[in-house]
Write a protein that holds these residues in place. Structure first.
Motif, short mmCIF file in Angstrom:
data_model
loop_
_atom_site.label_atom_id
_atom_site.label_comp_id
_atom_site.label_asym_id
_atom_site.label_seq_id
_atom_site.Cartn_x
_atom_site.Cartn_y
_atom_site.Cartn_z
N TYR A 61 0.84 -1.19 0.00
CA TYR A 61 0.00 0.00 0.00
C TYR A 61 0.88 1.24 0.00
O TYR A 61 1.93 1.27 0.63
CB TYR A 61 -0.89 0.03 1.25
N ALA A 62 0.40 2.28 -0.70
CA ALA A 62 1.10 3.56 -0.70
C ALA A 62 0.06 4.66 -0.81
O ALA A 62 -1.02 4.46 -1.39
CB ALA A 62 2.08 3.65 -1.87
N SER A 63 0.36 5.81 -0.25
CA SER A 63 -0.57 6.93 -0.33
C SER A 63 0.20 8.23 -0.44
O SER A 63 1.38 8.30 -0.13
CB SER A 63 -1.50 6.95 0.88
N GLY A 64 -0.53 9.26 -0.89
CA GLY A 64 0.09 10.57 -1.02
C GLY A 64 -0.76 11.48 -1.88
O GLY A 64 -1.87 11.13 -2.27
N PRO A 65 -0.23 12.65 -2.17
CA PRO A 65 -0.98 13.63 -2.96
C PRO A 65 -1.07 13.18 -4.42
O PRO A 65 -0.28 12.37 -4.89
CB PRO A 65 -0.13 14.89 -2.84
N GLY A 66 -2.06 13.69 -5.11
CA GLY A 66 -2.21 13.39 -6.52
C GLY A 66 -3.60 12.90 -6.82
O GLY A 66 -4.51 12.99 -6.00
N THR A 67 -3.75 12.34 -8.01
CA THR A 67 -5.04 11.83 -8.44
C THR A 67 -4.86 10.39 -8.91
O THR A 67 -3.75 9.97 -9.27
CB THR A 67 -5.62 12.66 -9.60
N ALA A 68 -5.96 9.65 -8.92
CA ALA A 68 -5.92 8.28 -9.42
C ALA A 68 -5.46 8.27 -10.88
O ALA A 68 -4.67 7.42 -11.30
CB ALA A 68 -7.29 7.63 -9.27
N GLU A 69 -5.93 9.23 -11.65
CA GLU A 69 -5.55 9.31 -13.06
C GLU A 69 -4.04 9.51 -13.22
O GLU A 69 -3.41 8.87 -14.07
CB GLU A 69 -6.30 10.45 -13.75
N ALA A 70 -3.45 10.36 -12.39
CA ALA A 70 -2.00 10.59 -12.47
C ALA A 70 -1.22 9.33 -12.11
O ALA A 70 -0.20 9.03 -12.74
CB ALA A 70 -1.60 11.74 -11.56
N VAL A 71 -1.70 8.58 -11.13
CA VAL A 71 -1.02 7.33 -10.75
C VAL A 71 -1.12 6.33 -11.90
O VAL A 71 -0.13 5.71 -12.28
CB VAL A 71 -1.60 6.77 -9.44
N HIS A 72 -2.31 6.17 -12.46
CA HIS A 72 -2.48 5.25 -13.59
C HIS A 72 -1.63 5.68 -14.78
O HIS A 72 -1.01 4.84 -15.45
CB HIS A 72 -3.95 5.12 -13.98
N ASP A 73 -1.56 6.98 -15.05
CA ASP A 73 -0.73 7.50 -16.15
C ASP A 73 0.75 7.19 -15.92
O ASP A 73 1.47 6.84 -16.85
CB ASP A 73 -0.93 9.00 -16.33
N PHE A 74 1.19 7.33 -14.66
CA PHE A 74 2.59 7.02 -14.32
C PHE A 74 2.90 5.57 -14.65
O PHE A 74 3.92 5.28 -15.29
CB PHE A 74 2.84 7.29 -12.83
N PRO A 106 -10.31 10.95 -3.82
CA PRO A 106 -11.13 11.97 -4.48
C PRO A 106 -10.43 12.53 -5.70
O PRO A 106 -9.23 12.30 -5.90
CB PRO A 106 -11.29 13.05 -3.39
N ALA A 107 -11.15 13.26 -6.50
CA ALA A 107 -10.61 13.79 -7.76
C ALA A 107 -9.35 14.63 -7.55
O ALA A 107 -8.47 14.66 -8.40
CB ALA A 107 -11.67 14.61 -8.48
N ALA A 108 -9.25 15.31 -6.42
CA ALA A 108 -8.10 16.18 -6.18
C ALA A 108 -7.14 15.63 -5.13
O ALA A 108 -6.35 16.36 -4.58
CB ALA A 108 -8.60 17.55 -5.75
N GLY A 109 -7.22 14.33 -4.83
CA GLY A 109 -6.28 13.70 -3.90
C GLY A 109 -6.61 13.98 -2.46
O GLY A 109 -7.56 14.70 -2.19
N PRO A 110 -5.96 13.40 -1.51
CA PRO A 110 -4.88 12.42 -1.67
C PRO A 110 -5.41 11.07 -2.13
O PRO A 110 -6.61 10.81 -2.08
CB PRO A 110 -4.29 12.32 -0.26
N VAL A 111 -4.49 10.22 -2.58
CA VAL A 111 -4.87 8.91 -3.09
C VAL A 111 -4.20 7.81 -2.27
O VAL A 111 -3.18 8.02 -1.63
CB VAL A 111 -4.47 8.74 -4.57
N THR A 112 -4.82 6.63 -2.32
CA THR A 112 -4.24 5.43 -1.74
C THR A 112 -4.20 4.38 -2.83
O THR A 112 -5.21 4.13 -3.49
CB THR A 112 -5.08 4.93 -0.54
#
Length: 121
Positions: A61-74, A106-112
């Motif tokens: 598991y990891a969490s932090g700022p950002g969006t789900a879309e940005a994580v998937h794009d990475f 949420p759309a504007a983070g944070p994400v898990t």
């Protein structure tokens, strides 16, 4: 001349230090070749590794700022370079390994993000 060489050496050291820090990447502890996007931090106390003669299962598991879309794009940009093929959004295959990445937030983070790696031996 020695002053020029000293200045040149200082400049090289400064720039090499900057580039090393810029390229530093964190990886999941249980999945050594899976990098984390900038800003995500692994919850190491929640990770599990089960390894047996018939296969391996790792959950991290990891969490932090950002969006789900940005994580998937990475991961869409990074994992193919590491030999992974995306079979469906968040699902990846490499040889005898399967990786599932779920990202909630949420759309504007944070994400898990939850990472589940399974392999057949």
């Amino acid at each position: 001349m020695s002053r020029f060489l000293a200045t040149l050496l200082l400049v090289l050291l400064v720039f090499s230090g900057v580039s090393t820090r810029a390229l530093a990447t964190e990886y999941l502890s249980g999945i050594s070749d899976l990098p984390l996007p900038d800003g995500l931090v692994e919850a190491k106390d929640k990770s599990t590794v089960f390894d047996s003669a018939v296969g391996k299962v790792v959950t991290a598991y990891a969490s932090g700022p950002g969006t789900a879309e940005a994580v998937h794009d990475f991961y869409a940009a990074t994992l193919p370079q590491l030999g992974w093929t995306e079979t469906d959004e968040g699902n990846w295959q490499r040889e005898n390994e399967t990786l599932k990445i779920d990202v909630l937030g949420p759309a504007a983070g944070p994400v898990t993000a939850t990472f589940t790696l399974s392999s057949d031996n």
